[in-house]
Motif scaffolding. Structure first.
Motif, PDB file in Angstrom:
ATOM      1  N   GLY A  32       0.826  -1.207   0.000  1.00  0.00           N
ATOM      2  CA  GLY A  32       0.000   0.000   0.000  1.00  0.00           C
ATOM      3  C   GLY A  32       0.851   1.244   0.000  1.00  0.00           C
ATOM      4  O   GLY A  32       1.739   1.417  -0.848  1.00  0.00           O
ATOM      5  N   THR A  33       0.640   2.095   0.972  1.00  0.00           N
ATOM      6  CA  THR A  33       1.426   3.327   1.082  1.00  0.00           C
ATOM      7  C   THR A  33       2.722   3.116   1.858  1.00  0.00           C
ATOM      8  O   THR A  33       3.449   4.074   2.112  1.00  0.00           O
ATOM      9  CB  THR A  33       0.599   4.442   1.753  1.00  0.00           C
ATOM     10  N   GLY A  34       3.013   1.875   2.259  1.00  0.00           N
ATOM     11  CA  GLY A  34       4.310   1.553   2.851  1.00  0.00           C
ATOM     12  C   GLY A  34       4.417   1.667   4.353  1.00  0.00           C
ATOM     13  O   GLY A  34       5.526   1.702   4.888  1.00  0.00           O
ATOM     14  N   VAL A  35       3.287   1.694   5.052  1.00  0.00           N
ATOM     15  CA  VAL A  35       3.339   1.889   6.502  1.00  0.00           C
ATOM     16  C   VAL A  35       4.092   0.746   7.188  1.00  0.00           C
ATOM     17  O   VAL A  35       4.962   0.980   8.034  1.00  0.00           O
ATOM     18  CB  VAL A  35       1.913   2.018   7.082  1.00  0.00           C
ATOM     19  N   ILE A  36       3.780  -0.497   6.840  1.00  0.00           N
ATOM     20  CA  ILE A  36       4.468  -1.623   7.473  1.00  0.00           C
ATOM     21  C   ILE A  36       5.922  -1.688   7.022  1.00  0.00           C
ATOM     22  O   ILE A  36       6.823  -1.958   7.824  1.00  0.00           O
ATOM     23  CB  ILE A  36       3.742  -2.946   7.182  1.00  0.00           C
ATOM     24  N   ALA A  37       6.183  -1.445   5.744  1.00  0.00           N
ATOM     25  CA  ALA A  37       7.562  -1.480   5.245  1.00  0.00           C
ATOM     26  C   ALA A  37       8.442  -0.502   6.013  1.00  0.00           C
ATOM     27  O   ALA A  37       9.576  -0.833   6.398  1.00  0.00           O
ATOM     28  CB  ALA A  37       7.587  -1.160   3.756  1.00  0.00           C
TER      29      ALA A  37
END
Length: 229
Positions: free
Chosen positions: A56-61
């Motif tokens: 998605g927008t990279g929150v977990i990454a």
């Protein structure tokens, strides 16, 4: 790509710009904290190479890289609109953004020490294949850690279901500006596997040490599991 996958892809392309705001509203501000918990599980055993699917927008990454700043993280998604938002967000050092379909991952066997994802499994057309791909790209002993929505259970389940059917599409109309997309979110959550059934699918994929932690009246779950050594 199957027709149902194309529909899901178009849905997430359409809501990319307001995705983080809607997640925050729907979880009463808890979403980023849950993502950090996912990252903590994924990095707890060490390692230096991580894959965040449905990034998605990279929150977990970003949370994974924050837990292990020396690591290499790939944030993969099959929504180019989501990836574009991820690329434009601050804090991307050490993260490579890549288009990928979770059903057919373009990575070698045993390429990663940990795999993470948020709200992936209820959106795929072949759950068993997606779990098998995650198992394949993990090193022996590697960990999968995930945030996933879940149909509510227990005595409050009827009331929670009513609330979801009313509140989320309304927010989707007013804030997300796409009622159909958030109606899909409700339908896919309420129609998804129970935690007991999903645990069985993890087991059938070969994972062990499967653990689940309930959040938000059972509508969200944090999963962790390990590939045997």
């Amino acid at each position: 790509m199957r027709n149902e996958d194309s529909t899901v892809q178009a849905t997430f392309n359409g809501i990319a710009r307001r995705y983080d705001l809607m997640n925050s509203l729907m979880t009463l501000g808890s979403h980023k904290r849950w993502c950090r918990e996912v990252a903590i599980f994924a990095t707890g055993g060490g390692g230096s190479k991580f894959l965040d699917l449905a990034t998605g927008t990279g929150v977990i990454a970003r949370a994974v890289h924050g837990q292990n700043p020396g690591s290499s993280v790939i944030g993969a998604d099959f929504s180019e609109a989501m990836l574009e938002v991820a690329r434009q967000t601050r804090g991307n050092g050490g993260i490579h953004w890549q288009f990928a379909d979770a059903h057919e991952l373009p990575f070698e066997d045993g390429a990663f020490d940990g795999v993470t994802h948020g709200y992936l499994l209820r959106n795929v057309s072949d759950l068993d294949k997606v779990l098998a791909e995650q198992f394949r790209v993990l090193v022996p002993g590697g960990v999968v850690s995930a945030l996933e929505s879940s149909p509510p259970g227990g005595i409050l389940a009827p009331f929670v279901r009513i609330g979801m059917r009313v509140v989320i599409p309304t927010l989707g109309t007013i804030i997300g500006r796409d009622r159909d997309a958030y109606q899909y979110l409700v339908d896919s959550t309420l129609g998804f596997l129970t935690p007991q059934a999903l645990r069985l699918r993890f087991e059938q994929a070969g994972f062990v040490d499967i653990k689940v932690k309930s959040k938000f009246l059972g509508t969200n779950m944090i999963w962790s599991a390990r590939k045997p050594r």
